[in-house]
Scaffold this active site. Structure first.
Site, PDB file in Angstrom:
ATOM      1  N   ALA A 125       0.835  -1.209   0.000  1.00  0.00           N
ATOM      2  CA  ALA A 125       0.000   0.000   0.000  1.00  0.00           C
ATOM      3  C   ALA A 125       0.866   1.254   0.000  1.00  0.00           C
ATOM      4  CB  ALA A 125      -0.929  -0.025   1.207  1.00  0.00           C
ATOM      5  N   GLU A 128      -1.580   6.945  -2.876  1.00  0.00           N
ATOM      6  CA  GLU A 128      -2.586   7.747  -2.158  1.00  0.00           C
ATOM      7  C   GLU A 128      -3.286   8.656  -3.158  1.00  0.00           C
ATOM      8  OE1 GLU A 128      -0.679   9.872   1.022  1.00  0.00           O
ATOM      9  OE2 GLU A 128       0.050   8.012   1.941  1.00  0.00           O
ATOM     10  N   PRO A 129      -4.403   9.250  -2.738  1.00  0.00           N
ATOM     11  CA  PRO A 129      -5.105  10.147  -3.664  1.00  0.00           C
ATOM     12  C   PRO A 129      -4.197  11.260  -4.190  1.00  0.00           C
ATOM     13  CG  PRO A 129      -6.470   9.717  -1.734  1.00  0.00           C
ATOM     14  CD  PRO A 129      -5.152   9.056  -1.480  1.00  0.00           C
ATOM     15  N   GLY A 132       0.461   9.527  -6.326  1.00  0.00           N
ATOM     16  CA  GLY A 132       0.448   8.358  -7.209  1.00  0.00           C
ATOM     17  C   GLY A 132       1.826   8.216  -7.828  1.00  0.00           C
ATOM     18  N   GLU A 371       2.390  -0.261 -11.082  1.00  0.00           N
ATOM     19  CA  GLU A 371       3.820  -0.343 -10.708  1.00  0.00           C
ATOM     20  C   GLU A 371       4.613   0.778 -11.379  1.00  0.00           C
ATOM     21  OE1 GLU A 371       5.856  -3.797  -9.709  1.00  0.00           O
ATOM     22  OE2 GLU A 371       4.087  -4.833  -8.948  1.00  0.00           O
TER      23      GLU A 371
HETATM   24  N1  CAA Z   1      16.603   2.154  -5.135  1.00  0.00           N
HETATM   25  C1  CAA Z   1      17.092   2.759  -4.016  1.00  0.00           C
HETATM   26  N2  CAA Z   1      16.950   4.071  -3.781  1.00  0.00           N
HETATM   27  C2  CAA Z   1      16.287   4.812  -4.694  1.00  0.00           C
HETATM   28  C3  CAA Z   1      15.753   4.257  -5.862  1.00  0.00           C
HETATM   29  C4  CAA Z   1      15.928   2.874  -6.077  1.00  0.00           C
HETATM   30  N3  CAA Z   1      15.473   2.271  -7.166  1.00  0.00           N
HETATM   31  N4  CAA Z   1      15.146   5.224  -6.578  1.00  0.00           N
HETATM   32  C5  CAA Z   1      15.296   6.356  -5.878  1.00  0.00           C
HETATM   33  N5  CAA Z   1      15.973   6.092  -4.744  1.00  0.00           N
HETATM   34  C6  CAA Z   1      16.387   7.053  -3.708  1.00  0.00           C
HETATM   35  C7  CAA Z   1      17.223   8.177  -4.312  1.00  0.00           C
HETATM   36  O1  CAA Z   1      18.581   7.801  -4.405  1.00  0.00           O
HETATM   37  C8  CAA Z   1      16.973   9.297  -3.333  1.00  0.00           C
HETATM   38  O2  CAA Z   1      17.760   9.100  -2.169  1.00  0.00           O
HETATM   39  P1  CAA Z   1      19.068  10.006  -1.860  1.00  0.00           P
HETATM   40  O3  CAA Z   1      18.562  11.414  -1.806  1.00  0.00           O
HETATM   41  O4  CAA Z   1      19.553   9.464  -0.567  1.00  0.00           O
HETATM   42  O5  CAA Z   1      19.984   9.775  -3.008  1.00  0.00           O
HETATM   43  C9  CAA Z   1      15.533   9.082  -2.911  1.00  0.00           C
HETATM   44  O6  CAA Z   1      15.243   7.702  -3.167  1.00  0.00           O
HETATM   45  C10 CAA Z   1      14.571   9.950  -3.692  1.00  0.00           C
HETATM   46  O7  CAA Z   1      14.705   9.640  -5.068  1.00  0.00           O
HETATM   47  P2  CAA Z   1      14.261  10.622  -6.230  1.00  0.00           P
HETATM   48  O8  CAA Z   1      14.808  11.998  -5.949  1.00  0.00           O
HETATM   49  O9  CAA Z   1      14.596   9.982  -7.525  1.00  0.00           O
HETATM   50  O10 CAA Z   1      12.674  10.676  -6.006  1.00  0.00           O
HETATM   51  P3  CAA Z   1      11.564  11.398  -6.867  1.00  0.00           P
HETATM   52  O11 CAA Z   1      10.574  11.873  -5.894  1.00  0.00           O
HETATM   53  O12 CAA Z   1      12.151  12.347  -7.838  1.00  0.00           O
HETATM   54  O13 CAA Z   1      10.884  10.262  -7.786  1.00  0.00           O
HETATM   55  C11 CAA Z   1      10.009   8.210  -8.653  1.00  0.00           C
HETATM   56  C12 CAA Z   1      10.966   8.959  -7.695  1.00  0.00           C
HETATM   57  C13 CAA Z   1      10.883   7.273  -9.456  1.00  0.00           C
HETATM   58  C14 CAA Z   1       9.216   9.072  -9.573  1.00  0.00           C
HETATM   59  C15 CAA Z   1       9.081   7.414  -7.695  1.00  0.00           C
HETATM   60  O14 CAA Z   1       8.249   8.326  -6.980  1.00  0.00           O
HETATM   61  C16 CAA Z   1       8.246   6.372  -8.404  1.00  0.00           C
HETATM   62  O15 CAA Z   1       8.729   5.287  -8.670  1.00  0.00           O
HETATM   63  N6  CAA Z   1       6.961   6.689  -8.684  1.00  0.00           N
HETATM   64  C17 CAA Z   1       6.038   5.710  -9.217  1.00  0.00           C
HETATM   65  C18 CAA Z   1       5.294   5.059  -8.076  1.00  0.00           C
HETATM   66  C19 CAA Z   1       4.964   3.630  -8.363  1.00  0.00           C
HETATM   67  O16 CAA Z   1       5.626   2.946  -9.119  1.00  0.00           O
HETATM   68  N7  CAA Z   1       3.936   3.137  -7.698  1.00  0.00           N
HETATM   69  C20 CAA Z   1       3.576   1.768  -7.816  1.00  0.00           C
HETATM   70  C21 CAA Z   1       2.612   1.394  -6.742  1.00  0.00           C
HETATM   71  S1  CAA Z   1       2.487  -0.346  -6.593  1.00  0.00           S
HETATM   72  C22 CAA Z   1       1.485  -0.903  -7.793  1.00  0.00           C
HETATM   73  O17 CAA Z   1       1.103  -0.209  -8.673  1.00  0.00           O
HETATM   74  C23 CAA Z   1       1.144  -2.372  -7.599  1.00  0.00           C
HETATM   75  C24 CAA Z   1       0.383  -3.078  -8.600  1.00  0.00           C
HETATM   76  O18 CAA Z   1       0.054  -2.553  -9.604  1.00  0.00           O
HETATM   77  C25 CAA Z   1      -0.034  -4.445  -8.422  1.00  0.00           C
HETATM   78  P1  FAD Z   2      -0.963  10.294 -11.701  1.00  0.00           P
HETATM   79  O1  FAD Z   2       0.287  10.283 -10.914  1.00  0.00           O
HETATM   80  O2  FAD Z   2      -2.047  11.260 -11.342  1.00  0.00           O
HETATM   81  O3  FAD Z   2      -0.620  10.412 -13.208  1.00  0.00           O
HETATM   82  C1  FAD Z   2      -1.526  10.877 -14.212  1.00  0.00           C
HETATM   83  C2  FAD Z   2      -0.777  10.964 -15.541  1.00  0.00           C
HETATM   84  O4  FAD Z   2       0.294  11.908 -15.441  1.00  0.00           O
HETATM   85  C3  FAD Z   2      -0.135   9.637 -15.947  1.00  0.00           C
HETATM   86  O5  FAD Z   2      -0.184   9.487 -17.339  1.00  0.00           O
HETATM   87  C4  FAD Z   2       1.306   9.824 -15.514  1.00  0.00           C
HETATM   88  O6  FAD Z   2       2.212   9.028 -16.243  1.00  0.00           O
HETATM   89  C5  FAD Z   2       1.511  11.303 -15.808  1.00  0.00           C
HETATM   90  N1  FAD Z   2       2.621  11.848 -14.999  1.00  0.00           N
HETATM   91  C6  FAD Z   2       2.663  11.974 -13.650  1.00  0.00           C
HETATM   92  N2  FAD Z   2       3.841  12.508 -13.285  1.00  0.00           N
HETATM   93  C7  FAD Z   2       4.559  12.695 -14.425  1.00  0.00           C
HETATM   94  C8  FAD Z   2       5.863  13.207 -14.708  1.00  0.00           C
HETATM   95  N3  FAD Z   2       6.676  13.612 -13.719  1.00  0.00           N
HETATM   96  N4  FAD Z   2       6.258  13.260 -15.989  1.00  0.00           N
HETATM   97  C9  FAD Z   2       5.452  12.841 -16.981  1.00  0.00           C
HETATM   98  N5  FAD Z   2       4.207  12.349 -16.780  1.00  0.00           N
HETATM   99  C10 FAD Z   2       3.776  12.273 -15.511  1.00  0.00           C
HETATM  100  N6  FAD Z   2      -0.723   1.183  -5.952  1.00  0.00           N
HETATM  101  C11 FAD Z   2      -0.240   0.591  -4.809  1.00  0.00           C
HETATM  102  O7  FAD Z   2       0.408   1.227  -3.996  1.00  0.00           O
HETATM  103  N7  FAD Z   2      -0.486  -0.725  -4.575  1.00  0.00           N
HETATM  104  C12 FAD Z   2      -1.207  -1.484  -5.417  1.00  0.00           C
HETATM  105  O8  FAD Z   2      -1.400  -2.689  -5.143  1.00  0.00           O
HETATM  106  C13 FAD Z   2      -1.726  -0.893  -6.608  1.00  0.00           C
HETATM  107  N8  FAD Z   2      -2.497  -1.626  -7.469  1.00  0.00           N
HETATM  108  C14 FAD Z   2      -3.137  -0.991  -8.501  1.00  0.00           C
HETATM  109  C15 FAD Z   2      -4.067  -1.689  -9.258  1.00  0.00           C
HETATM  110  C16 FAD Z   2      -4.802  -1.021 -10.237  1.00  0.00           C
HETATM  111  C17 FAD Z   2      -5.816  -1.757 -11.010  1.00  0.00           C
HETATM  112  C18 FAD Z   2      -4.563   0.363 -10.472  1.00  0.00           C
HETATM  113  C19 FAD Z   2      -5.370   1.121 -11.487  1.00  0.00           C
HETATM  114  C20 FAD Z   2      -3.614   1.036  -9.763  1.00  0.00           C
HETATM  115  C21 FAD Z   2      -2.891   0.375  -8.754  1.00  0.00           C
HETATM  116  N9  FAD Z   2      -1.974   1.062  -7.962  1.00  0.00           N
HETATM  117  C22 FAD Z   2      -1.461   0.469  -6.832  1.00  0.00           C
HETATM  118  C23 FAD Z   2      -1.707   2.468  -8.205  1.00  0.00           C
HETATM  119  C24 FAD Z   2      -0.804   2.742  -9.419  1.00  0.00           C
HETATM  120  O9  FAD Z   2       0.509   2.387  -9.145  1.00  0.00           O
HETATM  121  C25 FAD Z   2      -0.959   4.226  -9.750  1.00  0.00           C
HETATM  122  O10 FAD Z   2      -2.254   4.391 -10.313  1.00  0.00           O
HETATM  123  C26 FAD Z   2       0.109   4.717 -10.684  1.00  0.00           C
HETATM  124  O11 FAD Z   2       1.378   4.694 -10.071  1.00  0.00           O
HETATM  125  C27 FAD Z   2      -0.183   6.141 -11.205  1.00  0.00           C
HETATM  126  O12 FAD Z   2      -0.556   7.026 -10.193  1.00  0.00           O
HETATM  127  P2  FAD Z   2      -1.895   7.905 -10.371  1.00  0.00           P
HETATM  128  O13 FAD Z   2      -2.975   6.971 -10.705  1.00  0.00           O
HETATM  129  O14 FAD Z   2      -2.053   8.744  -9.170  1.00  0.00           O
HETATM  130  O15 FAD Z   2      -1.626   8.801 -11.638  1.00  0.00           O
END
Ligand code: CAA
Ligand code: FAD
Length: 391
Positions: A125, A128-129, A132, A371
């Site tokens: 988890a 958050e709203p 993302g 992801e």
């Molecule tokens: N490993 C270790 N450390 C890392 C890292 C990595 N891969 N990536 C970044 N860090 C560290 C950086 O080194 C930095 O630390 P220091 O200052 O000590 O160097 C710190 O973390 C902050 O990093 P950034 O400045 O790069 O952070 P940012 O805020 O600019 O952005 C981001 C990072 C890559 C955009 C990140 O916010 C991201 O991955 N966003 C996407 C979120 C996401 O993938 N959500 C998935 C939810 S799960 C899901 O969706 C599940 C499902 O579907 C089933």
């Molecule tokens: P936003 O961050 O609001 O993004 C909106 C648009 O703007 C996207 O096209 C994005 O690519 C773009 N954007 C945002 N920032 C940038 C940037 N810096 N540069 C260029 N483009 C940008 N999350 C969990 O934690 N756990 C889970 O198990 C999980 N499961 C999921 C399952 C489903 C079915 C779905 C729909 C989502 C799930 N998620 C989960 C959340 C998912 O990881 C997020 O929806 C995703 O990371 C995008 O965040 P957001 O929806 O808030 O979109």
């Protein structure tokens, strides 16, 4: 560096076994799971029975002990027939990963076996709203009070939310420190103060439960914090480095499944006095689909090899982070392209629910979003591609 990505004999045997199981036991359920949108507990049972639910988790905790490439093969083969079912395996791995990465020996012994053996579902988890893509913007608060933390906030889109017994929750213990103030906690899915909000009605992967979780002063014992205070963001990023290949495998499986059924359909479907597969324009589209799939597969298998070598416990190198993101990016883009072409090649039949390709196209879309969206994968790849791989 020269490396080949031929599967070992053992991996091939495993792939064959999962392929057969998926064909015989998962495929017949796929359309119904999509239609009803009900979480398929029977698939959890099936994957438990065949040791797939924790296939990529260490044997010492009751998992299958498989390397990441073998884990990806399992996800790929199941996704080939049912994307929702493949997410059961991938989400379980995702929920366990922060514990594998940052748990102390006691936490690992306590929390991992029920997940690895599929007795309990796990969830991750983070989202958050208001946080993302910008996961560092986490607002959920964790305030230390005696021997426990009190968590307050809202998580959205949580896969297995409301079903999982073990949640890994990211919350800020020190908002002034931004990303360095985020901490990770193992939270009981039935803890008092934790309630399930809306359950999302989705375009695809309809049998997977995606839920909002509200935390209203949820008490979490101090010894359920993973790592130190402030380690949470890195734990989340290191987790995603190791799990994005699983989503790439899901996307790859969807692509392969779409190509399989398309070839079968075009071989049987006759227009202009002969099977459609004899039309050169169609053959060229199939050739492109096959090529994109194979290129994606090679990148994924390489990424899985690179990530596997890094293990769970070390900090990700720029190479690990980059490969993981590249595999997720490429495989999901391929999945969307291939499934869209598959619908096109089915003609009108592709647009109706009696045939599987419209489901596959809906399922493919999420692989470009979760992801980390593909825009975020590109950002991650760029930050980790220059000399020295500065992030
Ligand atoms: N490993 C270790 N450390 C890392 C890292 C990595 N891969 N990536 C970044 N860090 C560290 C950086 O080194 C930095 O630390 P220091 O200052 O000590 O160097 C710190 O973390 C902050 O990093 P950034 O400045 O790069 O952070 P940012 O805020 O600019 O952005 C981001 C990072 C890559 C955009 C990140 O916010 C991201 O991955 N966003 C996407 C979120 C996401 O993938 N959500 C998935 C939810 S799960 C899901 O969706 C599940 C499902 O579907 C089933
Ligand atoms: P936003 O961050 O609001 O993004 C909106 C648009 O703007 C996207 O096209 C994005 O690519 C773009 N954007 C945002 N920032 C940038 C940037 N810096 N540069 C260029 N483009 C940008 N999350 C969990 O934690 N756990 C889970 O198990 C999980 N499961 C999921 C399952 C489903 C079915 C779905 C729909 C989502 C799930 N998620 C989960 C959340 C998912 O990881 C997020 O929806 C995703 O990371 C995008 O965040 P957001 O929806 O808030 O979109």
């Amino acid at each position: 560096m020269t490396e080949t990505y031929e599967l070992s004999e053992e991996q091939r045997l495993f792939q064959d076994t999962v392929r057969r199981l998926a064909k015989e036991r998962v495929e017949p359920r796929a359309a119904e799971i999509d239609r009803t949108g009900e979480f398929p507990w029977d698939m959890v049972e099936l994957f438990r029975e065949y040791g797939l639910i924790g296939v990529g988790m260490p044997e010492e905790y009751g998992g299958g002990g498989a390397d990441l490439l073998t884990f990806c093969l399992a996800v790929e083969e199941v996704a080939r027939v049912c994307a929702t079912s493949s997410l059961i395996i991938a989400a379980q791995h995702l929920g366990a990963m922060p514990i594998l990465i940052a748990g102390n020996p006691e936490q690992k012994r306590r929390f991992l076996p029920p997940i690895a053996q599929g007795e309990q579902l796990a969830a991750f988890a983070l989202t958050e709203p208001e946080a993302g893509s910008d996961a560092g913007g986490t607002r959920t608060r964790a305030v230390l009070d005696g021997d426990s933390y009190r968590l307050t906030g809202t998580k959205v889109f949580i896969t297995n939310g409301g079903l999982a017994k073990t949640l890994v929750v990211f919350a800020s213990t020190n908002p002034e420190r931004g990303v360095k103030g985020i901490s990770a906690f193992v939270v009981d899915g039935q803890a008092s103060g934790l309630s399930v909000g809306r359950i999302e009605d989705k375009m695809g992967i309809r049998g997977s439960q995606t839920a909002m979780l509200n935390f209203d002063d949820v008490r979490v014992p101090r010894d359920q914090r993973l790592g130190e205070e402030g380690d949470g963001f890195k734990i989340a990023m290191r987790t995603l480095d190791r799990t994005r290949p699983g989503i790439a495998a899901q996307a790859l499986g969807i692509s392969q499944g779409a190509l399989d059924v398309t070839v079968e359909h075009l071989t049987q479907r006759r227009q202009f006095g002969r099977p459609l597969i004899e039309q050169e324009a169609i053959q060229f589209m199939l050739a492109d689909m096959q090529t994109q799939i194979e290129a994606s597969r090679q990148l994924l298998y390489r990424a899985a090899t690179v990530v596997e070598r890094a293990g769970f416990e070390t900090e990700s190198s720029a190479e690990v982070t980059r490969y993981s993101a590249m595999a997720k990016l490429m495989c999901s883009e391929t999945a969307m392209r291939v499934t869209t072409d598959a619908v096109q090649l089915f003609g009108g039949y592709g647009y109706i629910r009696d045939y599987p390709v419209e489901r596959m196209m809906r399922d493919a879309k999420i692989t470009q979003i979760y992801e980390g969206t593909n825009q975020i994968q590109r950002l991650v790849i760029f930050r980790n591609m220059l000399q020295g791989g500065s992030r």
